[in-house]
Design an enzyme around this catalytic site. Structure first.
Site, PDB file in Angstrom:
ATOM      1  N   GLY A 114      -1.343  -4.260  -2.917  1.00 30.77           N
ATOM      2  CA  GLY A 114      -2.783  -4.924  -3.162  1.00 30.77           C
ATOM      3  C   GLY A 114      -3.720  -4.000  -3.302  1.00 30.77           C
ATOM      4  N   ASP A 150      -4.585  -8.317   5.727  1.00 28.82           N
ATOM      5  CA  ASP A 150      -5.435  -7.838   6.886  1.00 28.82           C
ATOM      6  C   ASP A 150      -6.338  -8.791   7.493  1.00 28.82           C
ATOM      7  OD1 ASP A 150      -5.845  -6.079   9.185  1.00 28.82           O
ATOM      8  OD2 ASP A 150      -6.260  -4.428   7.840  1.00 28.82           O
TER       9      ASP A 150
HETATM   10  N1  APR Z   1       0.160 -13.803   2.558  1.00 33.07           N
HETATM   11  C1  APR Z   1       0.956 -12.961   2.095  1.00 33.07           C
HETATM   12  N2  APR Z   1       0.584 -11.735   1.159  1.00 33.07           N
HETATM   13  C2  APR Z   1      -0.711 -11.729   0.888  1.00 33.07           C
HETATM   14  C3  APR Z   1      -1.735 -12.550   1.471  1.00 33.07           C
HETATM   15  C4  APR Z   1      -1.335 -13.521   2.466  1.00 33.07           C
HETATM   16  N3  APR Z   1      -2.339 -14.457   3.173  1.00 33.07           N
HETATM   17  N4  APR Z   1      -2.878 -11.964   1.099  1.00 33.07           N
HETATM   18  C5  APR Z   1      -2.855 -11.080   0.214  1.00 33.07           C
HETATM   19  N5  APR Z   1      -1.496 -10.974   0.144  1.00 33.07           N
HETATM   20  C6  APR Z   1      -0.823  -9.976  -0.757  1.00 33.07           C
HETATM   21  C7  APR Z   1      -1.382  -9.204  -1.973  1.00 33.07           C
HETATM   22  O1  APR Z   1      -1.752 -10.079  -3.219  1.00 33.07           O
HETATM   23  C8  APR Z   1      -0.410  -8.004  -2.341  1.00 33.07           C
HETATM   24  O2  APR Z   1       0.642  -8.647  -2.946  1.00 33.07           O
HETATM   25  O3  APR Z   1      -0.383  -9.032  -0.080  1.00 33.07           O
HETATM   26  C9  APR Z   1      -0.115  -7.724  -0.655  1.00 33.07           C
HETATM   27  C10 APR Z   1      -0.666  -6.635  -0.164  1.00 33.07           C
HETATM   28  O4  APR Z   1      -1.909  -6.399  -0.582  1.00 33.07           O
HETATM   29  P1  APR Z   1      -3.071  -5.828   0.471  1.00 33.07           P
HETATM   30  O5  APR Z   1      -3.038  -7.173   1.613  1.00 33.07           O
HETATM   31  O6  APR Z   1      -4.185  -5.631  -0.231  1.00 33.07           O
HETATM   32  O7  APR Z   1      -2.329  -4.673   1.399  1.00 33.07           O
HETATM   33  P2  APR Z   1      -2.305  -3.178   0.949  1.00 33.07           P
HETATM   34  O8  APR Z   1      -1.953  -2.902  -0.555  1.00 33.07           O
HETATM   35  O9  APR Z   1      -1.327  -2.634   1.888  1.00 33.07           O
HETATM   36  O10 APR Z   1      -3.565  -2.452   1.335  1.00 33.07           O
HETATM   37  C11 APR Z   1      -3.905  -2.236   2.742  1.00 33.07           C
HETATM   38  O11 APR Z   1      -6.194  -3.282   2.626  1.00 33.07           O
HETATM   39  O12 APR Z   1      -7.064  -5.033   3.442  1.00 33.07           O
HETATM   40  C12 APR Z   1      -6.845  -3.938   3.516  1.00 33.07           C
HETATM   41  O13 APR Z   1      -7.079  -3.290   5.898  1.00 33.07           O
HETATM   42  C13 APR Z   1      -6.132  -3.281   4.680  1.00 33.07           C
HETATM   43  O14 APR Z   1      -7.012  -0.980   4.285  1.00 33.07           O
HETATM   44  C14 APR Z   1      -5.941  -1.917   4.307  1.00 33.07           C
HETATM   45  C15 APR Z   1      -5.306  -2.018   2.492  1.00 33.07           C
END
Ligand code: APR
Length: 179
Positions: free
Chosen positions: A127, A40
């Protein structure tokens, strides 16, 4: 790793989703569409403020868990960002699997409705939301494969996995599905 499903292709790659050239990229959003870290944060940083301006204006009520909404992609190479809200993991008996599957299905519905031939997805929920990646990978892939079998579109769905352990989990889950 690639898998052909009829005329469509399912791809697993490692990388940064903000660098993808696909028609749509999927954001791992929260239900307030308020931005955050992880995918995000990276999408809003790279795409610029117009994406958040559009979510605020078009979806002031946010987006429930298991659902998705679509906006433009600002400065990103993609045309659209699909903001999907996966479940927070809380042990596995609170409907997490169904919510995760639903989030992916809604993304693909929106992609097809908006004429996207290619979609890049991150590993939703694994994540900050702490969904165990081995379990999430199986659900993500089986949902996407079912969708492609039923709809024969979009032409390309690419899982863009940020690190080697996540890629390995998706690769193992895909091999298991294919056995
Ligand atoms: N490209 C691809 N994958 C990524 C990137 C990127 N630039 N950055 C992080 N990831 C990976 C993480 O390593 C993880 O494997 O994406 C996966 C999902 O992680 P998160 O982004 O933390 O998503 P999620 O677990 O769904 O949590 C969502 O986190 O950032 C906040 O606003 C968001 O509250 C929401 C929550």
């Amino acid at each position: 790793m690639d898998l052909k499903i009829g005329t469509c292709t399912l791809e697993l790659v490692t990388g940064d989703i903000t660098k993808q050239q696909s028609d749509a990229i999927v954001n791992a959003a929260n239900s307030r569409l308020a931005g955050g870290g992880g995918v995000d944060g990276a999408i809003h940083r790279a795409g610029g403020p117009s994406i958040m301006a559009q979510t605020r204006q078009t979806y002031p009520q946010g987006c429930p868990t298991g659902d998705a909404v679509i906006t433009g992609a600002g400065k990103l190479a993609a045309q659209y960002v699909i903001h999907a809200v996966g479940p927070v993991w809380s042990g596995g008996d609170r409907g997490e699997q169904e919510s995760l599957a639903s989030a992916y299905r809604k993304c693909l519905d929106l992609a097809v409705e908006n004429g996207c031939g290619s979609v890049a997805c991150p590993s939703l929920s694994t994540g900050a939301y702490r969904y165990p990646v081995d379990l999430a990978a199986g659900t993500a892939l089986s949902t996407v494969i079912s969708f492609l079998k039923e709809n024969q579109k979009p032409a390309v769905i690419r899982f863009v996995l940020f690190d080697d352990p996540t890629y390995a989990a998706y690769e193992a889950a895909l091999r298991e599905i294919l056995e």
